[in-house]
Design an enzyme around this catalytic site. Structure first.
Site, mmCIF file in Angstrom:
data_model
loop_
_atom_site.group_PDB
_atom_site.id
_atom_site.type_symbol
_atom_site.label_atom_id
_atom_site.label_comp_id
_atom_site.label_asym_id
_atom_site.label_seq_id
_atom_site.Cartn_x
_atom_site.Cartn_y
_atom_site.Cartn_z
ATOM 1 N N GLU A 81 -11.410 -3.771 -2.969
ATOM 2 C CA GLU A 81 -10.455 -2.789 -3.484
ATOM 3 C C GLU A 81 -10.251 -2.993 -4.983
ATOM 4 O O GLU A 81 -9.729 -4.018 -5.405
ATOM 5 C CB GLU A 81 -9.112 -2.951 -2.761
ATOM 6 C CG GLU A 81 -9.210 -2.870 -1.245
ATOM 7 C CD GLU A 81 -8.051 -3.581 -0.546
ATOM 8 O OE1 GLU A 81 -6.889 -3.283 -0.852
ATOM 9 O OE2 GLU A 81 -8.311 -4.452 0.307
ATOM 10 N N HIS A 104 0.797 -1.239 0.000
ATOM 11 C CA HIS A 104 0.000 0.000 0.000
ATOM 12 C C HIS A 104 0.825 1.282 0.000
ATOM 13 O O HIS A 104 0.534 2.226 0.744
ATOM 14 C CB HIS A 104 -0.947 -0.011 1.208
ATOM 15 C CG HIS A 104 -1.994 -1.096 1.161
ATOM 16 N ND1 HIS A 104 -2.450 -1.646 -0.010
ATOM 17 C CD2 HIS A 104 -2.686 -1.723 2.167
ATOM 18 C CE1 HIS A 104 -3.367 -2.554 0.262
ATOM 19 N NE2 HIS A 104 -3.526 -2.635 1.560
ATOM 20 N N HIS A 161 -9.583 1.976 0.275
ATOM 21 C CA HIS A 161 -9.515 0.863 1.224
ATOM 22 C C HIS A 161 -10.625 0.942 2.287
ATOM 23 O O HIS A 161 -10.373 0.738 3.478
ATOM 24 C CB HIS A 161 -8.134 0.849 1.883
ATOM 25 C CG HIS A 161 -7.677 -0.495 2.343
ATOM 26 N ND1 HIS A 161 -8.297 -1.180 3.362
ATOM 27 C CD2 HIS A 161 -6.672 -1.291 1.936
ATOM 28 C CE1 HIS A 161 -7.673 -2.324 3.561
ATOM 29 N NE2 HIS A 161 -6.673 -2.419 2.708
HETATM 30 C C1 GLA Z 1 -5.068 -5.205 2.367
HETATM 31 C C2 GLA Z 1 -4.158 -6.363 2.382
HETATM 32 C C3 GLA Z 1 -4.313 -7.097 3.657
HETATM 33 C C4 GLA Z 1 -4.121 -6.190 4.835
HETATM 34 C C5 GLA Z 1 -5.048 -5.034 4.760
HETATM 35 C C6 GLA Z 1 -4.796 -4.051 5.862
HETATM 36 O O1 GLA Z 1 -6.358 -5.542 2.069
HETATM 37 O O2 GLA Z 1 -4.314 -7.214 1.292
HETATM 38 O O3 GLA Z 1 -3.412 -8.142 3.708
HETATM 39 O O4 GLA Z 1 -2.822 -5.693 4.829
HETATM 40 O O5 GLA Z 1 -4.913 -4.404 3.520
HETATM 41 O O6 GLA Z 1 -4.751 -4.639 7.115
#
Ligand code: GLA
Length: 368
Positions: free
Chosen positions: A333, A124, A198
């Protein structure tokens, strides 16, 4: 409202058309930068709040079938909690949403080393991604609805990424009860980009999300290894717990004995959406029968990460004193496939100086 009262006076004094009464200070960061909280409302009694810290959607308030309202996204009451430690609640993540193996990729014969913040991997956008910066914000009204426009310039070398990248995100709430998210970006050097939102949804508004019913418009998903990096293969969902082609309770197969589910501690996988990249298509629908709420999601992106809130463990106290326990929220997402820069067979995430990155993702709310 009361606890923000002390901030109202200075805002009114300098108020311009960009601020409505309900747009208030959300507090200050340690470096003195101020974040604001903006409210978008439509004629369906939907109210969405967004802060320009991380472009975070902090609340989506929606009536249920009886007209009772609840907040259907997870988040915090104040800026400090978001800054301290948030699992990306509601934020815009980037430059690259999701993981890049070992934080390394190659472009035009050069090796780039990104910040690593998820074990050995990059997740991210790194340590200070788009979710942790203040964006320039401006409210607007268009024929589509009421919106908030956010702009951020990510400097050449930020978190290890090449090129000065200018990114523009427009949130629009329409009277059709859609939250539209338009992304647009340009760079001055060839780079990679994969932004997403997100938000953690819970259509009932509290409790776990296992009885939210989900359909994902995908015949394939991208399996992962033990540290959640895609293997490069596409696997058929048919005959696996990943088959959401027909609506199914999120909880139906989540605890099945399955290596992929054990790697993700539940669902934390990218689905290969049916349809064309760049064309708006139905990605997912979710329904919840007690509230009667429904959400449809459309995107121009080729992939969809479905994350079932597996890392929520009761340690976050969110809005209205709610403790977010395991699987109290799910994320959908819109994105390119994880680790695309290292997977030549996946659709490209490269952005060149003469190109414009564009994405449109829509969450449409309603009743069943
Ligand atoms: C995303 C990732 C997960 C986790 C979340 C935040 O969706 O794929 O593995 O890191 O973000 O906790």
């Amino acid at each position: 409202m009361k606890k923000y009262a002390k901030y109202l006076f200075p805002i009114f004094l300098f108020s311009t058309n960009a601020y409505a009464k309900e747009d208030i200070s959300f507090g200050k960061l340690a470096n003195g930068q101020e974040a604001f909280l903006y409210t978008l409302k439509n004629n369906k009694n939907t109210e969405i709040k967004i802060t320009n810290y991380g472009g975070i959607v902090t609340s989506i308030i929606l009536p249920d079938k009886k007209g009772n309202i609840s907040d259907i996204v997870l988040g915090f009451d104040n800026l400090q909690e978001y800054v301290k430690n948030s699992p990306y609640f509601g934020s815009i993540v980037g430059r690259y949403g999701n993981r890049i193996a070992k934080g390394v990729f190659h472009l035009n014969g050069k090796t780039y080393k990104l910040a690593t913040n998820n074990g050995v991997n990059h997740l991210h956008g790194g340590k200070v991604g788009f979710d942790k910066v203040i964006w320039n914000a401006k409210k607007f009204e268009s024929k589509e609805g009421k919106g908030l426009e956010l702009n951020y310039t990510s400097k050449d070398g930020e978190e290890g990424y090449p090129g000065n990248l200018k990114i523009n995100v427009k949130y629009v709430l329409t009277d059709n009860n859609e939250l539209k998210i338009y992304y647009q970006a340009n760079t001055d050097k060839t780079t990679i980009i994969n932004p997403t939102n997100h938000s953690y949804f819970n259509l009932f508004g509290s409790g776990d999300i296992l009885s939210n019913k989900l359909m994902i418009n995908a015949n394939y998903y991208t399996p992962i290894d033990s540290v959640s990096i895609t293997t490069g293969k596409l696997e058929k969902v048919a005959g696996t717990p990943f088959d959401f082609r027909k609506p199914k309770y999120i909880g139906k197969n989540i605890n099945d004995k399955n290596t992929q589910l054990s790697y993700g501690k539940g669902y934390d996988h990218n689905f290969v959406l049916n349809g064309k990249i760049g064309k708006l298509k139905l990605a997912a629908t979710v329904t919840e029968s007690k509230s009667g709420r429904k959400m449809e999601m459309y995107t121009t992106e080729p992939g969809l990460q479905f994350y079932s809130g597996n890392f929520l463990d009761g340690s976050f106290k969110g809005k209205n004193e709610q403790v977010y326990k395991n699987r109290y929220g799910f994320c959908l997402e819109a994105q390119h496939y994880p680790d695309s820069p290292n997977k030549p067979s996946f659709p490209t995430t490269v952005l060149k100086p003469n190109q414009t990155y564009k994405q449109l993702t829509i969450y449409k709310f309603g009743l069943m």
